[in-house]
Design a protein around this motif. Sequence first.
Motif, PDB file in Angstrom:
ATOM      1  N   PRO A 182       0.835  -1.207   0.000  1.00 13.97           N
ATOM      2  CA  PRO A 182       0.000   0.000   0.000  1.00 13.97           C
ATOM      3  C   PRO A 182       0.870   1.258   0.000  1.00 13.97           C
ATOM      4  O   PRO A 182       1.953   1.280   0.584  1.00 13.97           O
ATOM      5  CB  PRO A 182      -0.785  -0.122   1.321  1.00 13.97           C
ATOM      6  N   GLU A 183       0.370   2.314  -0.652  1.00 14.18           N
ATOM      7  CA  GLU A 183       1.135   3.553  -0.756  1.00 14.18           C
ATOM      8  C   GLU A 183       1.382   4.199   0.600  1.00 14.18           C
ATOM      9  O   GLU A 183       2.384   4.881   0.796  1.00 14.18           O
ATOM     10  CB  GLU A 183       0.405   4.542  -1.672  1.00 14.18           C
ATOM     11  N   ASP A 184       0.463   3.983   1.540  1.00 16.28           N
ATOM     12  CA  ASP A 184       0.586   4.652   2.835  1.00 16.28           C
ATOM     13  C   ASP A 184       1.381   3.838   3.850  1.00 16.28           C
ATOM     14  O   ASP A 184       1.450   4.199   5.022  1.00 16.28           O
ATOM     15  CB  ASP A 184      -0.800   4.961   3.406  1.00 16.28           C
ATOM     16  N   GLN A 185       1.987   2.741   3.424  1.00 18.62           N
ATOM     17  CA  GLN A 185       2.758   1.929   4.362  1.00 18.62           C
ATOM     18  C   GLN A 185       4.088   2.610   4.678  1.00 18.62           C
ATOM     19  O   GLN A 185       4.846   2.980   3.789  1.00 18.62           O
ATOM     20  CB  GLN A 185       3.024   0.533   3.785  1.00 18.62           C
ATOM     21  N   THR A 186       4.357   2.773   5.962  1.00 18.70           N
ATOM     22  CA  THR A 186       5.576   3.448   6.400  1.00 18.70           C
ATOM     23  C   THR A 186       6.761   2.497   6.312  1.00 18.70           C
ATOM     24  O   THR A 186       6.682   1.367   6.787  1.00 18.70           O
ATOM     25  CB  THR A 186       5.426   3.934   7.845  1.00 18.70           C
ATOM     26  N   PRO A 187       7.884   2.914   5.722  1.00 17.90           N
ATOM     27  CA  PRO A 187       9.079   2.062   5.665  1.00 17.90           C
ATOM     28  C   PRO A 187       9.530   1.673   7.068  1.00 17.90           C
ATOM     29  O   PRO A 187       9.396   2.460   8.012  1.00 17.90           O
ATOM     30  CB  PRO A 187      10.117   2.950   4.961  1.00 17.90           C
ATOM     31  N   PRO A 188      10.088   0.462   7.230  1.00 18.02           N
ATOM     32  CA  PRO A 188      10.457  -0.027   8.563  1.00 18.02           C
ATOM     33  C   PRO A 188      11.387   0.900   9.323  1.00 18.02           C
ATOM     34  O   PRO A 188      11.173   1.162  10.517  1.00 18.02           O
ATOM     35  CB  PRO A 188      11.123  -1.371   8.263  1.00 18.02           C
ATOM     36  N   PHE A 189      12.434   1.411   8.672  1.00 11.86           N
ATOM     37  CA  PHE A 189      13.374   2.249   9.404  1.00 11.86           C
ATOM     38  C   PHE A 189      12.770   3.592   9.775  1.00 11.86           C
ATOM     39  O   PHE A 189      13.150   4.199  10.780  1.00 11.86           O
ATOM     40  CB  PHE A 189      14.681   2.418   8.620  1.00 11.86           C
ATOM     41  N   ALA A 190      11.813   4.073   9.001  1.00  9.89           N
ATOM     42  CA  ALA A 190      11.109   5.298   9.377  1.00  9.89           C
ATOM     43  C   ALA A 190      10.316   5.077  10.662  1.00  9.89           C
ATOM     44  O   ALA A 190      10.222   5.970  11.516  1.00  9.89           O
ATOM     45  CB  ALA A 190      10.192   5.742   8.245  1.00  9.89           C
ATOM     46  N   THR A 191       9.760   3.885  10.804  1.00 11.73           N
ATOM     47  CA  THR A 191       8.994   3.572  12.005  1.00 11.73           C
ATOM     48  C   THR A 191       9.881   3.520  13.240  1.00 11.73           C
ATOM     49  O   THR A 191       9.546   4.082  14.288  1.00 11.73           O
ATOM     50  CB  THR A 191       8.258   2.232  11.839  1.00 11.73           C
ATOM     51  N   ILE A 192      11.024   2.854  13.145  1.00 11.74           N
ATOM     52  CA  ILE A 192      11.865   2.741  14.338  1.00 11.74           C
ATOM     53  C   ILE A 192      12.521   4.077  14.685  1.00 11.74           C
ATOM     54  O   ILE A 192      12.774   4.357  15.865  1.00 11.74           O
ATOM     55  CB  ILE A 192      12.901   1.608  14.216  1.00 11.74           C
ATOM     56  N   VAL A 193      12.786   4.919  13.681  1.00 14.85           N
ATOM     57  CA  VAL A 193      13.292   6.259  13.973  1.00 14.85           C
ATOM     58  C   VAL A 193      12.211   7.084  14.657  1.00 14.85           C
ATOM     59  O   VAL A 193      12.480   7.824  15.619  1.00 14.85           O
ATOM     60  CB  VAL A 193      13.785   6.948  12.680  1.00 14.85           C
ATOM     61  N   SER A 194      10.973   6.960  14.179  1.00 19.59           N
ATOM     62  CA  SER A 194       9.860   7.686  14.800  1.00 19.59           C
ATOM     63  C   SER A 194       9.684   7.270  16.265  1.00 19.59           C
ATOM     64  O   SER A 194       9.454   8.116  17.141  1.00 19.59           O
ATOM     65  CB  SER A 194       8.573   7.426  14.015  1.00 19.59           C
ATOM     66  N   ARG A 195       9.828   5.991  16.538  1.00 22.32           N
ATOM     67  CA  ARG A 195       9.727   5.525  17.923  1.00 22.32           C
ATOM     68  C   ARG A 195      10.853   6.092  18.779  1.00 22.32           C
ATOM     69  O   ARG A 195      10.655   6.436  19.944  1.00 22.32           O
ATOM     70  CB  ARG A 195       9.770   3.996  17.955  1.00 22.32           C
ATOM     71  N   ALA A 196      12.054   6.177  18.185  1.00 19.36           N
ATOM     72  CA  ALA A 196      13.190   6.734  18.924  1.00 19.36           C
ATOM     73  C   ALA A 196      12.950   8.202  19.264  1.00 19.36           C
ATOM     74  O   ALA A 196      13.338   8.678  20.342  1.00 19.36           O
ATOM     75  CB  ALA A 196      14.472   6.576  18.110  1.00 19.36           C
ATOM     76  N   VAL A 197      12.308   8.935  18.362  1.00 22.15           N
ATOM     77  CA  VAL A 197      11.959  10.328  18.631  1.00 22.15           C
ATOM     78  C   VAL A 197      10.962  10.401  19.778  1.00 22.15           C
ATOM     79  O   VAL A 197      11.095  11.223  20.701  1.00 22.15           O
ATOM     80  CB  VAL A 197      11.397  10.998  17.368  1.00 22.15           C
ATOM     81  N   GLU A 198       9.972   9.524  19.761  1.00 25.59           N
ATOM     82  CA  GLU A 198       8.964   9.519  20.823  1.00 25.59           C
ATOM     83  C   GLU A 198       9.582   9.192  22.180  1.00 25.59           C
ATOM     84  O   GLU A 198       9.136   9.714  23.214  1.00 25.59           O
ATOM     85  CB  GLU A 198       7.868   8.500  20.487  1.00 25.59           C
ATOM     86  N   ARG A 199      10.614   8.344  22.182  1.00 23.79           N
ATOM     87  CA  ARG A 199      11.273   7.991  23.442  1.00 23.79           C
ATOM     88  C   ARG A 199      12.263   9.057  23.897  1.00 23.79           C
ATOM     89  O   ARG A 199      12.771   8.982  25.019  1.00 23.79           O
ATOM     90  CB  ARG A 199      12.028   6.668  23.282  1.00 23.79           C
ATOM     91  N   GLY A 200      12.573  10.005  23.042  1.00 23.88           N
ATOM     92  CA  GLY A 200      13.525  11.039  23.388  1.00 23.88           C
ATOM     93  C   GLY A 200      14.962  10.694  23.041  1.00 23.88           C
ATOM     94  O   GLY A 200      15.883  11.440  23.396  1.00 23.88           O
ATOM     95  N   GLU A 201      15.190   9.576  22.326  1.00 23.01           N
ATOM     96  CA  GLU A 201      16.550   9.220  21.915  1.00 23.01           C
ATOM     97  C   GLU A 201      17.073  10.147  20.827  1.00 23.01           C
ATOM     98  O   GLU A 201      18.275  10.398  20.746  1.00 23.01           O
ATOM     99  CB  GLU A 201      16.588   7.782  21.384  1.00 23.01           C
TER     100      GLU A 201
END
Length: 207
Positions: free
Chosen positions: A131-150
């Motif tokens: 699907p066009e709206d599927q987020t790439p895997p590394f974008a997801t883990i970077v986004s999580r790192a931002v949410e955690r404050g890393e």
Amino acid sequence: MKERRHAEGTPTRRRGTALENAITDAAWETLAEQGYHGFTYEAVAARAGTSKPVLYRRWPRREDLLVATLARHWNPLDLPDTGSLRQDALALLRTVNAERARLVILLRIQLADYFRETGTSFADLRGRVFPEDQTPPFATIVSRAVERGELPDAARPDRVVNLPFDLMRHDMLMTMGAVPDRTIVEIVDTVWLPLLGLMPSGTRAGH
């Protein structure tokens, strides 16, 4: 269509999802062995134990059958969530290395005829499978790192975010196989984390 039999000898016919899975499994095996040049309705039907009209009814074009086959065998990865950007990246690359090396090589080598014939690219094919709206895997883990404050909440080029997979894919294609684990660690610790402004320990560069 050929019939399959239960152990007790009762004839049964595959239908619906069971039939489509059998066909796309056969199509995958055909593609892996013979490439797109040998990826024909005749070859797939023979391997699946069915007939060409059965395939044509479901997938009028060979390209449609290819996309269905890849969608079945190119499933999204389960993303790690370890609480650490470094460990997430290492775990994701190790999963790709173990489960996707053959697929990456297959798509790049065995589909060369498909790309030449259709004038499309790997990115075009991926866009049809996912699907066009599927987020790439590394974008997801970077986004999580931002949410955690890393990581700070800042704009980052897609090329930087997805660099670990791009580098590993390059090595896979150069060696035609999985990469050593030391290469995975080097990609994350020596290249990617410093590029994001982090040291392997998780601290920010210069701190």
